[in-house]
Design a protein around this motif. Structure first.
Motif, PDB file in Angstrom:
ATOM      1  N   VAL A  14     -49.070  97.683  62.434  1.00  0.00           N
ATOM      2  CA  VAL A  14     -49.299  98.974  63.102  1.00  0.00           C
ATOM      3  C   VAL A  14     -48.029  99.506  63.784  1.00  0.00           C
ATOM      4  CG1 VAL A  14     -51.775  98.717  63.457  1.00  0.00           C
ATOM      5  CG2 VAL A  14     -50.184  97.811  65.164  1.00  0.00           C
ATOM      6  N   HIS A  15     -47.051  98.617  64.007  1.00  0.00           N
ATOM      7  CA  HIS A  15     -45.819  99.061  64.671  1.00  0.00           C
ATOM      8  C   HIS A  15     -44.724  99.477  63.702  1.00  0.00           C
ATOM      9  CE1 HIS A  15     -47.582  97.770  68.372  1.00  0.00           C
ATOM     10  NE2 HIS A  15     -47.737  96.555  67.906  1.00  0.00           N
ATOM     11  N   LEU A  16     -44.991  99.344  62.402  1.00  0.00           N
ATOM     12  CA  LEU A  16     -43.929  99.610  61.417  1.00  0.00           C
ATOM     13  C   LEU A  16     -43.342 101.016  61.554  1.00  0.00           C
ATOM     14  CD1 LEU A  16     -42.356  98.713  58.786  1.00  0.00           C
ATOM     15  CD2 LEU A  16     -44.144  99.922  57.527  1.00  0.00           C
ATOM     16  N   ILE A  17     -44.239 102.012  61.554  1.00  0.00           N
ATOM     17  CA  ILE A  17     -43.798 103.403  61.563  1.00  0.00           C
ATOM     18  C   ILE A  17     -42.935 103.683  62.796  1.00  0.00           C
ATOM     19  CG2 ILE A  17     -44.621 105.814  61.658  1.00  0.00           C
ATOM     20  CD1 ILE A  17     -45.544 104.630  59.084  1.00  0.00           C
ATOM     21  N   GLY A  18     -43.429 103.229  63.960  1.00  0.00           N
ATOM     22  CA  GLY A  18     -42.719 103.473  65.207  1.00  0.00           C
ATOM     23  C   GLY A  18     -41.347 102.807  65.216  1.00  0.00           C
ATOM     24  N   ARG A  19     -41.296 101.579  64.694  1.00  0.00           N
ATOM     25  CA  ARG A  19     -40.012 100.864  64.704  1.00  0.00           C
ATOM     26  C   ARG A  19     -39.007 101.501  63.759  1.00  0.00           C
ATOM     27  NH1 ARG A  19     -42.590  95.520  65.252  1.00  0.00           N
ATOM     28  NH2 ARG A  19     -42.510  95.462  63.005  1.00  0.00           N
ATOM     29  N   LEU A  20     -39.474 101.925  62.586  1.00  0.00           N
ATOM     30  CA  LEU A  20     -38.552 102.571  61.639  1.00  0.00           C
ATOM     31  C   LEU A  20     -38.032 103.878  62.236  1.00  0.00           C
ATOM     32  CD1 LEU A  20     -40.265 102.020  58.141  1.00  0.00           C
ATOM     33  CD2 LEU A  20     -38.429 100.695  59.202  1.00  0.00           C
ATOM     34  N   GLN A  21     -38.952 104.641  62.850  1.00  0.00           N
ATOM     35  CA  GLN A  21     -38.535 105.918  63.448  1.00  0.00           C
ATOM     36  C   GLN A  21     -37.516 105.677  64.576  1.00  0.00           C
ATOM     37  OE1 GLN A  21     -39.516 109.128  62.296  1.00  0.00           O
ATOM     38  NE2 GLN A  21     -37.714 109.543  63.532  1.00  0.00           N
ATOM     39  N   ALA A  22     -37.753 104.638  65.377  1.00  0.00           N
ATOM     40  CA  ALA A  22     -36.824 104.337  66.476  1.00  0.00           C
ATOM     41  C   ALA A  22     -35.435 103.997  65.922  1.00  0.00           C
ATOM     42  CB  ALA A  22     -37.367 103.183  67.315  1.00  0.00           C
ATOM     43  N   SER A  23     -35.380 103.257  64.826  1.00  0.00           N
ATOM     44  CA  SER A  23     -34.081 102.925  64.216  1.00  0.00           C
ATOM     45  C   SER A  23     -33.388 104.177  63.693  1.00  0.00           C
ATOM     46  CB  SER A  23     -34.254 101.943  63.055  1.00  0.00           C
ATOM     47  OG  SER A  23     -34.648 100.697  63.538  1.00  0.00           O
ATOM     48  N   LEU A  24     -34.155 105.030  63.018  1.00  0.00           N
ATOM     49  CA  LEU A  24     -33.562 106.276  62.502  1.00  0.00           C
ATOM     50  C   LEU A  24     -32.958 107.082  63.645  1.00  0.00           C
ATOM     51  CD1 LEU A  24     -36.323 107.453  59.958  1.00  0.00           C
ATOM     52  CD2 LEU A  24     -34.077 106.473  59.404  1.00  0.00           C
ATOM     53  N   ASP A  25     -33.710 107.172  64.753  1.00  0.00           N
ATOM     54  CA  ASP A  25     -33.240 107.951  65.904  1.00  0.00           C
ATOM     55  C   ASP A  25     -31.988 107.318  66.515  1.00  0.00           C
ATOM     56  OD1 ASP A  25     -35.406 109.532  65.431  1.00  0.00           O
ATOM     57  OD2 ASP A  25     -36.624 108.726  67.072  1.00  0.00           O
ATOM     58  N   ARG A  26     -32.058 105.990  66.682  1.00  0.00           N
ATOM     59  CA  ARG A  26     -30.951 105.276  67.316  1.00  0.00           C
ATOM     60  C   ARG A  26     -29.656 105.427  66.525  1.00  0.00           C
ATOM     61  NH1 ARG A  26     -33.725 100.953  68.020  1.00  0.00           N
ATOM     62  NH2 ARG A  26     -32.924  99.745  66.294  1.00  0.00           N
ATOM     63  N   HIS A  27     -29.765 105.341  65.205  1.00  0.00           N
ATOM     64  CA  HIS A  27     -28.553 105.421  64.363  1.00  0.00           C
ATOM     65  C   HIS A  27     -28.248 106.852  63.915  1.00  0.00           C
ATOM     66  CE1 HIS A  27     -28.186 101.035  63.928  1.00  0.00           C
ATOM     67  NE2 HIS A  27     -29.490 101.005  63.791  1.00  0.00           N
ATOM     68  N   ALA A  46     -52.621 104.345  53.143  1.00  0.00           N
ATOM     69  CA  ALA A  46     -52.478 105.089  54.397  1.00  0.00           C
ATOM     70  C   ALA A  46     -51.052 104.960  54.949  1.00  0.00           C
ATOM     71  CB  ALA A  46     -53.494 104.567  55.420  1.00  0.00           C
ATOM     72  N   THR A  47     -50.500 103.737  54.895  1.00  0.00           N
ATOM     73  CA  THR A  47     -49.135 103.531  55.380  1.00  0.00           C
ATOM     74  C   THR A  47     -48.134 104.305  54.528  1.00  0.00           C
ATOM     75  OG1 THR A  47     -49.771 101.312  56.046  1.00  0.00           O
ATOM     76  CG2 THR A  47     -47.417 101.775  56.010  1.00  0.00           C
ATOM     77  N   LEU A  48     -48.325 104.249  53.205  1.00  0.00           N
ATOM     78  CA  LEU A  48     -47.393 104.941  52.305  1.00  0.00           C
ATOM     79  C   LEU A  48     -47.418 106.449  52.541  1.00  0.00           C
ATOM     80  CD1 LEU A  48     -47.819 102.944  48.951  1.00  0.00           C
ATOM     81  CD2 LEU A  48     -46.049 102.726  50.703  1.00  0.00           C
ATOM     82  N   VAL A  49     -48.607 106.988  52.799  1.00  0.00           N
ATOM     83  CA  VAL A  49     -48.705 108.427  53.073  1.00  0.00           C
ATOM     84  C   VAL A  49     -47.875 108.779  54.306  1.00  0.00           C
ATOM     85  CG1 VAL A  49     -50.284 110.257  53.841  1.00  0.00           C
ATOM     86  CG2 VAL A  49     -50.917 108.786  51.907  1.00  0.00           C
ATOM     87  N   ARG A  50     -48.032 107.979  55.369  1.00  0.00           N
ATOM     88  CA  ARG A  50     -47.259 108.227  56.600  1.00  0.00           C
ATOM     89  C   ARG A  50     -45.757 108.146  56.344  1.00  0.00           C
ATOM     90  NH1 ARG A  50     -49.088 106.996  61.649  1.00  0.00           N
ATOM     91  NH2 ARG A  50     -47.137 107.956  62.281  1.00  0.00           N
ATOM     92  N   LEU A  51     -45.347 107.088  55.631  1.00  0.00           N
ATOM     93  CA  LEU A  51     -43.911 106.891  55.351  1.00  0.00           C
ATOM     94  C   LEU A  51     -43.356 108.041  54.513  1.00  0.00           C
ATOM     95  CD1 LEU A  51     -44.000 103.047  54.584  1.00  0.00           C
ATOM     96  CD2 LEU A  51     -42.938 104.136  56.576  1.00  0.00           C
ATOM     97  N   GLY A  52     -44.166 108.500  53.552  1.00  0.00           N
ATOM     98  CA  GLY A  52     -43.747 109.631  52.724  1.00  0.00           C
ATOM     99  C   GLY A  52     -43.584 110.889  53.564  1.00  0.00           C
ATOM    100  N   GLU A  53     -44.513 111.092  54.506  1.00  0.00           N
ATOM    101  CA  GLU A  53     -44.428 112.265  55.394  1.00  0.00           C
ATOM    102  C   GLU A  53     -43.186 112.208  56.282  1.00  0.00           C
ATOM    103  OE1 GLU A  53     -49.257 113.031  55.734  1.00  0.00           O
ATOM    104  OE2 GLU A  53     -48.191 112.040  57.383  1.00  0.00           O
ATOM    105  N   MET A  54     -42.769 110.996  56.629  1.00  0.00           N
ATOM    106  CA  MET A  54     -41.558 110.856  57.451  1.00  0.00           C
ATOM    107  C   MET A  54     -40.302 111.219  56.672  1.00  0.00           C
ATOM    108  SD  MET A  54     -42.316 107.231  59.336  1.00  0.00           S
ATOM    109  CE  MET A  54     -40.762 107.045  60.226  1.00  0.00           C
TER     110      MET A  54
END
Ligand code: C2E
Ligand code: MG
Ligand code: MG
Ligand code: MG
Length: 290
Positions: free
Chosen positions: A125-138, A163-171
């Motif tokens: 459940v934390h995958l999306i948030g962690r990936l987004q945080a890395s994108l922002d940080r870098h 469901a996860t893939l849909v979210r990742l695609g939207e990102m």
């Protein structure tokens, strides 16, 4: 087993339950300190665009530079990391390192880096948030990355994976189904997944030059992908024959030892420069002959 005490070779092949808890605990702590002691290495393997002859994308492949056992391939520790859930920490490390690597190499023509996600990541459940945080940080765009998910990881829990893939695609991530052809997914299911790319499993590609049925399977996957509007990558291209066959089939990209083995990412800029120079020479001499 004697191997347990010796090189701990079991770790790749035996489930955690079959080793003593003490051994598993010590291995996990060793893997943890691999992260803190900077023993992990990100390798890159180029993906060749078959129409242009250019290399603009690469796959990130994890290695562990073990202080006693040398450079370990993922088969020696990823399965254990998946069983214990520690793979989520490895994914985080890989993603951060891939951000750094893209920031350095994009000036040299690397447009996109592919990252492998595991089943554990898909249900985290934390995958999306962690990936987004890395994108922002870098300060790196999601479009700089393609996420590779194996067909079998998706089929573990198709609804949740979707469901996860849909979210990742939207990102803004590109999404790829890895090792395609080995995971028994129903083709009907495929059309509901928001993916952009299929990667033909290397088991078919390795033998396609010598085995007609493997060549036919590869062609069927290429056609299927194209009919669904997806790009195709073939992994495991070990010789010029397979490369030529794939080009004739209209496969977009090829990856394999024939083009290059995975290399430390710090060496990748030099490799791209040499490759590009070689291509230019080949084009010039082709023009001379014409
Ligand atoms: P994969 O994602 O299917 O990666 C392709 C594998 O095929 C790599 O093995 C690569 O070195 C190998 N390969 C590429 N070209 C050729 C070729 O021409 N011939 C042959 N025989 N092999 C070729 P590698 O690096 O040992 O990785 C194995 C698997 O470990 C990967 O398969 C992937 O499932 C997993 N893995 C690697 N890095 C990561 C990671 O960062 N996270 C996760 N979760 N899994 C990873
Ligand atoms: Mg992969
Ligand atoms: Mg693969
Ligand atoms: Mg594979």
């Amino acid at each position: 087993r004697a191997a347990k005490r010796q090189g701990r070779e079991w770790l790749a092949y035996e489930p955690v339950q079959s080793v003593s808890t003490a051994v598993a605990v010590s291995l996990l702590s060793e893997l943890r300190s691999a992260v803190t002691r900077s023993e992990l290495r990100l390798f890159l393997q180029p993906k060749l665009s078959l129409d242009s002859g250019q290399v603009c994308t690469a796959e990130a492949l994890l290695r562990w530079q073990h202080p006693e056992r040398g450079l370990l391939p993922p088969a020696h520790f990823i399965p254990f990391a998946e069983q214990t859930g520690f793979v989520r920490r490895l994914t985080q490390w890989v993603f951060d390192e891939a951000c750094r690597c893209w920031l350095t190499l994009s000036a040299q023509g690397l447009r996109m880096v592919s990252i492998n996600l595991s089943t554990r990541d898909l249900v985290d459940v934390h995958l999306i948030g962690r990936l987004q945080a890395s994108l922002d940080r870098h300060r790196v765009p999601a479009g700089a990355f393609c996420l590779e998910i194996t067909e079998s990881a998706i089929m573990d829990d198709p609804q949740r994976a979707r469901a996860t893939l849909v979210r990742l695609g939207e990102m803004g991530f590109r999404l790829s189904i890895d090792d395609f052809g080995t995971g028994y997914s129903s083709l009907a299911y495929l059309k509901h997944l928001p993916v952009h790319q299929l990667k033909v499993d290397k088991s078919f590609v390795l033998k396609m030059a010598d085995d007609e049925s493997d060549a036919k399977i590869v062609r069927a996957i290429v056609d299927l992908a194209h009919n669904l509007g997806l790009e195709v990558v073939a992994e495991g291209v070990e010789g010029p024959e397979a490369l030529a066959q794939l080009a004739r089939m209209g496969c977009e990209k090829a990856q394999g030892f024939h083009i290059a083995r995975p290399m430390a990412w710090e060496a990748f800029g030099g490799w791209i420069a040499a490759w590009t120079a070689e291509q230019a020479v080949a084009r010039a001499s082709a023009l001379d002959r014409a």
